[in-house]
Design a protein around this motif. Sequence first.
Motif, PDB file in Angstrom:
ATOM      1  N   GLU A  85       0.848  -1.191   0.000  1.00  0.00           N
ATOM      2  CA  GLU A  85       0.000   0.000   0.000  1.00  0.00           C
ATOM      3  C   GLU A  85       0.882   1.239   0.000  1.00  0.00           C
ATOM      4  OE1 GLU A  85      -3.374   2.219   2.801  1.00  0.00           O
ATOM      5  OE2 GLU A  85      -2.714   0.163   3.268  1.00  0.00           O
ATOM      6  N   ALA A  86       0.571   2.149  -0.908  1.00  0.00           N
ATOM      7  CA  ALA A  86       1.326   3.399  -1.010  1.00  0.00           C
ATOM      8  C   ALA A  86       0.361   4.537  -1.259  1.00  0.00           C
ATOM      9  CB  ALA A  86       2.350   3.314  -2.129  1.00  0.00           C
ATOM     10  N   ALA A  87       0.775   5.743  -0.868  1.00  0.00           N
ATOM     11  CA  ALA A  87      -0.091   6.902  -1.042  1.00  0.00           C
ATOM     12  C   ALA A  87       0.765   8.129  -1.323  1.00  0.00           C
ATOM     13  CB  ALA A  87      -0.927   7.132   0.220  1.00  0.00           C
ATOM     14  N   VAL A  88       0.125   9.130  -1.914  1.00  0.00           N
ATOM     15  CA  VAL A  88       0.774  10.428  -2.095  1.00  0.00           C
ATOM     16  C   VAL A  88       0.394  11.282  -0.896  1.00  0.00           C
ATOM     17  CG1 VAL A  88       0.999  12.470  -3.539  1.00  0.00           C
ATOM     18  CG2 VAL A  88       0.693  10.219  -4.604  1.00  0.00           C
ATOM     19  N   ASP A  89       1.383  11.708  -0.137  1.00  0.00           N
ATOM     20  CA  ASP A  89       1.133  12.444   1.092  1.00  0.00           C
ATOM     21  C   ASP A  89       2.056  13.652   1.169  1.00  0.00           C
ATOM     22  OD1 ASP A  89      -0.064  12.511   3.912  1.00  0.00           O
ATOM     23  OD2 ASP A  89       2.100  12.504   4.326  1.00  0.00           O
ATOM     24  N   ASN A  90       1.467  14.835   1.162  1.00  0.00           N
ATOM     25  CA  ASN A  90       2.232  16.071   1.268  1.00  0.00           C
ATOM     26  C   ASN A  90       3.327  16.177   0.204  1.00  0.00           C
ATOM     27  OD1 ASN A  90       2.711  18.588   2.485  1.00  0.00           O
ATOM     28  ND2 ASN A  90       4.328  17.749   3.801  1.00  0.00           N
ATOM     29  N   GLY A  91       3.018  15.723  -0.993  1.00  0.00           N
ATOM     30  CA  GLY A  91       3.961  15.799  -2.110  1.00  0.00           C
ATOM     31  C   GLY A  91       4.992  14.695  -2.157  1.00  0.00           C
ATOM     32  N   ASP A  92       4.872  13.701  -1.254  1.00  0.00           N
ATOM     33  CA  ASP A  92       5.808  12.580  -1.215  1.00  0.00           C
ATOM     34  C   ASP A  92       5.083  11.282  -1.552  1.00  0.00           C
ATOM     35  OD1 ASP A  92       7.482  14.528  -0.115  1.00  0.00           O
ATOM     36  OD2 ASP A  92       7.069  13.862   1.946  1.00  0.00           O
ATOM     37  N   ILE A  93       5.856  10.275  -1.968  1.00  0.00           N
ATOM     38  CA  ILE A  93       5.325   8.910  -2.001  1.00  0.00           C
ATOM     39  C   ILE A  93       5.550   8.316  -0.626  1.00  0.00           C
ATOM     40  CG2 ILE A  93       5.571   6.588  -2.958  1.00  0.00           C
ATOM     41  CD1 ILE A  93       6.367   7.785  -5.594  1.00  0.00           C
ATOM     42  N   LEU A  94       4.480   7.951   0.031  1.00  0.00           N
ATOM     43  CA  LEU A  94       4.559   7.357   1.365  1.00  0.00           C
ATOM     44  C   LEU A  94       4.309   5.862   1.253  1.00  0.00           C
ATOM     45  CD1 LEU A  94       4.677   7.485   4.476  1.00  0.00           C
ATOM     46  CD2 LEU A  94       2.209   7.993   4.438  1.00  0.00           C
ATOM     47  N   ILE A  95       5.294   5.068   1.684  1.00  0.00           N
ATOM     48  CA  ILE A  95       5.108   3.616   1.756  1.00  0.00           C
ATOM     49  C   ILE A  95       4.324   3.342   3.031  1.00  0.00           C
ATOM     50  CG2 ILE A  95       6.234   1.371   1.748  1.00  0.00           C
ATOM     51  CD1 ILE A  95       6.835   3.020  -0.730  1.00  0.00           C
ATOM     52  N   VAL A  96       3.093   2.887   2.866  1.00  0.00           N
ATOM     53  CA  VAL A  96       2.179   2.770   4.007  1.00  0.00           C
ATOM     54  C   VAL A  96       2.265   1.407   4.670  1.00  0.00           C
ATOM     55  CG1 VAL A  96      -0.231   2.891   4.742  1.00  0.00           C
ATOM     56  CG2 VAL A  96       0.613   4.453   2.956  1.00  0.00           C
ATOM     57  N   ALA A  97       2.147   0.333   3.887  1.00  0.00           N
ATOM     58  CA  ALA A  97       2.073  -1.003   4.479  1.00  0.00           C
ATOM     59  C   ALA A  97       2.449  -2.063   3.449  1.00  0.00           C
ATOM     60  CB  ALA A  97       0.663  -1.272   5.006  1.00  0.00           C
ATOM     61  N   GLY A  98       2.778  -3.267   3.955  1.00  0.00           N
ATOM     62  CA  GLY A  98       2.976  -4.429   3.096  1.00  0.00           C
ATOM     63  C   GLY A  98       4.415  -4.688   2.684  1.00  0.00           C
ATOM     64  N   ASN A  99       4.577  -5.829   2.027  1.00  0.00           N
ATOM     65  CA  ASN A  99       5.847  -6.215   1.410  1.00  0.00           C
ATOM     66  C   ASN A  99       5.616  -6.282  -0.095  1.00  0.00           C
ATOM     67  OD1 ASN A  99       7.438  -6.521   3.735  1.00  0.00           O
ATOM     68  ND2 ASN A  99       6.676  -8.593   4.099  1.00  0.00           N
ATOM     69  N   GLY A 100       6.187  -5.364  -0.822  1.00  0.00           N
ATOM     70  CA  GLY A 100       5.955  -5.334  -2.262  1.00  0.00           C
ATOM     71  C   GLY A 100       6.755  -4.243  -2.936  1.00  0.00           C
ATOM     72  N   LEU A 101       6.198  -3.727  -4.031  1.00  0.00           N
ATOM     73  CA  LEU A 101       6.925  -2.761  -4.853  1.00  0.00           C
ATOM     74  C   LEU A 101       6.012  -1.655  -5.360  1.00  0.00           C
ATOM     75  CD1 LEU A 101       8.822  -5.327  -7.130  1.00  0.00           C
ATOM     76  CD2 LEU A 101       9.863  -4.007  -5.270  1.00  0.00           C
ATOM     77  N   ILE A 102       6.570  -0.470  -5.516  1.00  0.00           N
ATOM     78  CA  ILE A 102       5.952   0.586  -6.315  1.00  0.00           C
ATOM     79  C   ILE A 102       6.829   0.681  -7.547  1.00  0.00           C
ATOM     80  CG2 ILE A 102       5.329   3.012  -6.436  1.00  0.00           C
ATOM     81  CD1 ILE A 102       5.714   1.350  -3.093  1.00  0.00           C
ATOM     82  N   GLN A 103       6.368   0.126  -8.642  1.00  0.00           N
ATOM     83  CA  GLN A 103       7.184  -0.151  -9.823  1.00  0.00           C
ATOM     84  C   GLN A 103       6.821   0.773 -10.989  1.00  0.00           C
ATOM     85  OE1 GLN A 103       7.943  -4.407 -11.270  1.00  0.00           O
ATOM     86  NE2 GLN A 103       6.409  -3.699 -12.743  1.00  0.00           N
ATOM     87  N   THR A 104       7.832   1.222 -11.724  1.00  0.00           N
ATOM     88  CA  THR A 104       7.567   2.028 -12.914  1.00  0.00           C
ATOM     89  C   THR A 104       6.846   1.192 -13.962  1.00  0.00           C
ATOM     90  OG1 THR A 104       9.736   1.475 -13.858  1.00  0.00           O
ATOM     91  CG2 THR A 104       9.581   3.517 -12.577  1.00  0.00           C
ATOM     92  N   GLU A 105       5.989   1.848 -14.726  1.00  0.00           N
ATOM     93  CA  GLU A 105       5.304   1.136 -15.800  1.00  0.00           C
ATOM     94  C   GLU A 105       6.234   0.886 -16.983  1.00  0.00           C
ATOM     95  OE1 GLU A 105       1.935   3.534 -16.733  1.00  0.00           O
ATOM     96  OE2 GLU A 105       0.820   2.956 -14.924  1.00  0.00           O
ATOM     97  N   LYS A 106       7.264   1.676 -17.097  1.00  0.00           N
ATOM     98  CA  LYS A 106       8.193   1.585 -18.218  1.00  0.00           C
ATOM     99  C   LYS A 106       9.522   0.978 -17.785  1.00  0.00           C
ATOM    100  CE  LYS A 106      10.503   4.623 -21.584  1.00  0.00           C
ATOM    101  NZ  LYS A 106      10.699   6.027 -22.041  1.00  0.00           N
ATOM    102  N   LYS A 107      10.182   0.282 -18.714  1.00  0.00           N
ATOM    103  CA  LYS A 107      11.522  -0.246 -18.466  1.00  0.00           C
ATOM    104  C   LYS A 107      12.571   0.755 -18.961  1.00  0.00           C
ATOM    105  CE  LYS A 107      10.379  -5.186 -18.800  1.00  0.00           C
ATOM    106  NZ  LYS A 107      10.666  -6.455 -19.517  1.00  0.00           N
ATOM    107  N   TYR A 108      13.720   0.739 -18.291  1.00  0.00           N
ATOM    108  CA  TYR A 108      14.793   1.669 -18.642  1.00  0.00           C
ATOM    109  C   TYR A 108      16.110   0.911 -18.771  1.00  0.00           C
ATOM    110  CZ  TYR A 108      11.359   5.138 -17.165  1.00  0.00           C
ATOM    111  OH  TYR A 108      10.215   5.886 -17.039  1.00  0.00           O
ATOM    112  N   GLY A 109      16.956   1.379 -19.686  1.00  0.00           N
ATOM    113  CA  GLY A 109      18.263   0.766 -19.906  1.00  0.00           C
ATOM    114  C   GLY A 109      19.365   1.536 -19.209  1.00  0.00           C
ATOM    115  N   ASP A 110      19.949   2.506 -19.923  1.00  0.00           N
ATOM    116  CA  ASP A 110      20.982   3.355 -19.350  1.00  0.00           C
ATOM    117  C   ASP A 110      20.336   4.658 -18.891  1.00  0.00           C
ATOM    118  OD1 ASP A 110      22.717   1.373 -20.074  1.00  0.00           O
ATOM    119  OD2 ASP A 110      23.521   2.418 -21.822  1.00  0.00           O
TER     120      ASP A 110
END
Length: 233
Positions: A85-110
């Motif tokens: 569980e993650a949320a946007v809080d006061n302009g930040d990404i707040l990791i709220v709970a759980g074991n997991g990932l907040i993952q980009t939708e796109k892949k990147y190389g260099d």
Amino acid sequence: MRRSFLKSISKCSLITAKSIVRKRLNLQYEQSHDMGDLMKASNLFYSLVIAAALLTSCSVFEQEGKRVALFDGKTLDGWTVIKCEAAVDNGDILIVAGNGLIQTEKKYGDFILDFEWKALRNDKWDSGVYFRYDSVPENQPWPDRYQVNLQQGREGNVGNLEGASSEGLAKAGQWNQFKLTVRGTKVSLEINGKSAWEVDGLEGPEKGFIALQAEVPGGGQYRFRNIYLTELN
């Protein structure tokens, strides 16, 4: 006899004087001509140096793309929240709970990844930022590699990457700025404006996701902000 002799002497002197003048003029002309050639050569040399510098500068600019924000400070657009569980809080990404990932939708190389993070726990905080992975094994919350560790005492270290370790650069209980540069098999990290390490030996896919790790049960909550990425060609 004396007059003819004097005339011949004066003629000879005149001829000699003319010859000397001609030689001096020719010498001056040759010197000025040589100086002109030298000036032309010097100008050509400096022009080539300037042109080479401009070409080098252009190639550097061409190698770096535009620096873009991966997080807009308002939404989680461009990210996928997986098993946590993650949320946007006061302009930040707040990791709220759980074991997991907040993952980009796109892949990147260099790329160059700039971000700031802060652990909210007073002790034994633990999280991380993953990069260059293409999948998460079944029945696991996180990829096998590569992770820029944000665990207490190991901030900035990357397991499975020899030499990618440092200590004493992160600030407990404060915002920390990381700059991760990934190019080919080479990786480097700056922590709070200081070089932490630079290594070679990255393996695996040439492109992969970037993800913020949620490990709240064991490592507590975290905040992330000012997440920017520059793609390298």
